[in-house]
Enzyme design. Structure first.
Site, PDB file in Angstrom:
ATOM      1  N   LYS A 214       3.143   4.275  -1.917  1.00 38.98           N
ATOM      2  CA  LYS A 214       2.868   5.162  -2.546  1.00 38.98           C
ATOM      3  C   LYS A 214       4.297   6.253  -2.595  1.00 38.98           C
ATOM      4  CE  LYS A 214      -2.565   4.796  -1.999  1.00 38.98           C
ATOM      5  NZ  LYS A 214      -2.140   3.990  -0.642  1.00 38.98           N
TER       6      LYS A 214
ATOM      7  N   HIS B  66       1.363  -1.082   0.054  1.00 43.07           N
ATOM      8  CA  HIS B  66      -0.456  -0.175  -0.014  1.00 43.07           C
ATOM      9  C   HIS B  66       0.449   1.165  -0.300  1.00 43.07           C
ATOM     10  CE1 HIS B  66      -3.661   2.130   1.041  1.00 43.07           C
ATOM     11  NE2 HIS B  66      -3.940   1.326   0.768  1.00 43.07           N
TER      12      HIS B  66
ATOM     13  N   ASP C   9      17.128  10.635  -7.132  1.00 43.94           N
ATOM     14  CA  ASP C   9      17.822  11.255  -6.379  1.00 43.94           C
ATOM     15  C   ASP C   9      18.173  11.381  -5.118  1.00 43.94           C
ATOM     16  OD1 ASP C   9      18.096  10.703  -8.964  1.00 43.94           O
ATOM     17  OD2 ASP C   9      18.703  13.203  -9.734  1.00 43.94           O
TER      18      ASP C   9
END
Length: 321
Positions: A242, A240, A247
């Site tokens: 996100k 789950h 970099d």
């Protein structure tokens, strides 16, 4: 001895101390620049003097444990160090060199005479300057973080598309890597930018939830077909996360990379550049990558699921009551 600061109150004393420190730092810097301090010769003489006492130390170490008890041996060792070392420090070339430099500095800057009456005061003053410059350096580093590493916060829904464009621009300016851990990936605009980063030769890696790879309009298979390294969790629980690592920054929030999340849902996305925040995300991504890769060996050559339609599905319209 006359006190250094005669001002009363906390701020008066602090102001006086700051002025005295600044004046001392300027005088020391100018004196060092003019004189071209070099302690190499003094240090060599110091080493010669120290090693000249080597035979005495060897004799103590060899014969001491045989003739003395443990406590007496320690005491005699410390006493010998004091007698052979500190009692003669005034005659050591290093200390003579430091004293000559102190005297020359005071002669060149008479205003500092009461601050540096002897070598002990010189040592304290130098330690104070080192501490002050260390604190200044830490403060400047903290200020730099606040000014140059200021976070960005993007809120959705954003029907203008400006926030998705901002995410794409961050990926487009990345030089080394784009690592994505995303629950749902169906936004063609963002997936296209991932593919462009992969074609530029960046280290692009994608971690997705295995069930969401079968969602309507999922882009997982398209990325795999283009050769993008991609793994799924292969677990009954949800992957789950996100977030994305670009970099030295991380994008993190509630925002799924879907069309509905960008133009319909109430979502948030933070752009964070502080290394203290980025590094834990880096470690978590690496941990998941190796764990999921071990579960799905050869997944790059396997089909995840065929897209059920070519275009990203539009957000579902709300039913009217």
């Amino acid at each position: 001895m006359e006190p250094l600061c005669l001002e009363s109150g906390l701020w008066g004393t602090a102001s006086c101390l700051a002025r005295a420190t600044a004046a001392l730092a300027v005088d020391v810097a100018s004196f060092a620049w003019i004189q071209g301090w070099s302690c190499s010769g003094a240090a060599q003489s110091f080493s010669t003097t120290l090693f000249s006492q080597w035979t005495v130390w060897v004799q103590l170490v060899r014969e001491g444990p045989q003739r003395l008890s443990g406590a007496d041996f320690v005491w005699q060792t410390l006493r010998a160090w004091w007698v052979l070392g500190c009692s003669h420090c005034a005659t050591w070339p290093l200390f003579r060199a430091l004293e000559s430099q102190r005297a020359a500095f005071v002669a060149a800057h008479p205003a500092q005479a009461r601050l540096l009456p002897d070598l002990l005061a010189l040592g304290v003053a130098l330690c104070w300057l080192v501490l002050v410059f260390l604190l200044i350096g830490l403060s400047l580093r903290r200020l730099r973080r606040r000014l140059w590493h200021r976070p960005e916060v993007l809120f959705f829904p954003d029907k203008t598309g400006a926030h998705v464009t901002r995410i794409c621009s961050l990926m487009a300016t990345s030089k080394r890597r784009v690592w994505l851990a995303m629950f749902t990936l169906t936004n063609d605009t963002l997936s296209d930018e991932l593919l462009r980063a992969h074609r530029r030769g960046l280290d692009v890696r994608v971690i997705l939830d295995d069930e969401q790879c079968q969602a309507l309009g999922a882009d997982a298979q398209r990325l795999l077909d283009a050769g993008v390294p991609l793994v799924t969790d292969g677990h009954w629980a949800r992957m789950h996360h996100k977030f994305a690592l670009l970099d030295g920054l991380v994008l993190n929030g509630s925002f799924n990379w879907t069309k509905q999340a960008s133009v319909a849902n109430w979502e948030n996305l933070c752009v964070l550049r502080d290394s203290a925040v980025v590094q834990p995300f880096d470690r978590e991504f690496r941990r998941m990558w190796w764990e999921f890769q071990a579960k799905s060996k050869g997944s790059r050559n396997q089909q995840v699921v065929s897209r059920k339609r070519d275009a990203t599905p539009p957000p579902k319209a709300r039913s009217q009551n």
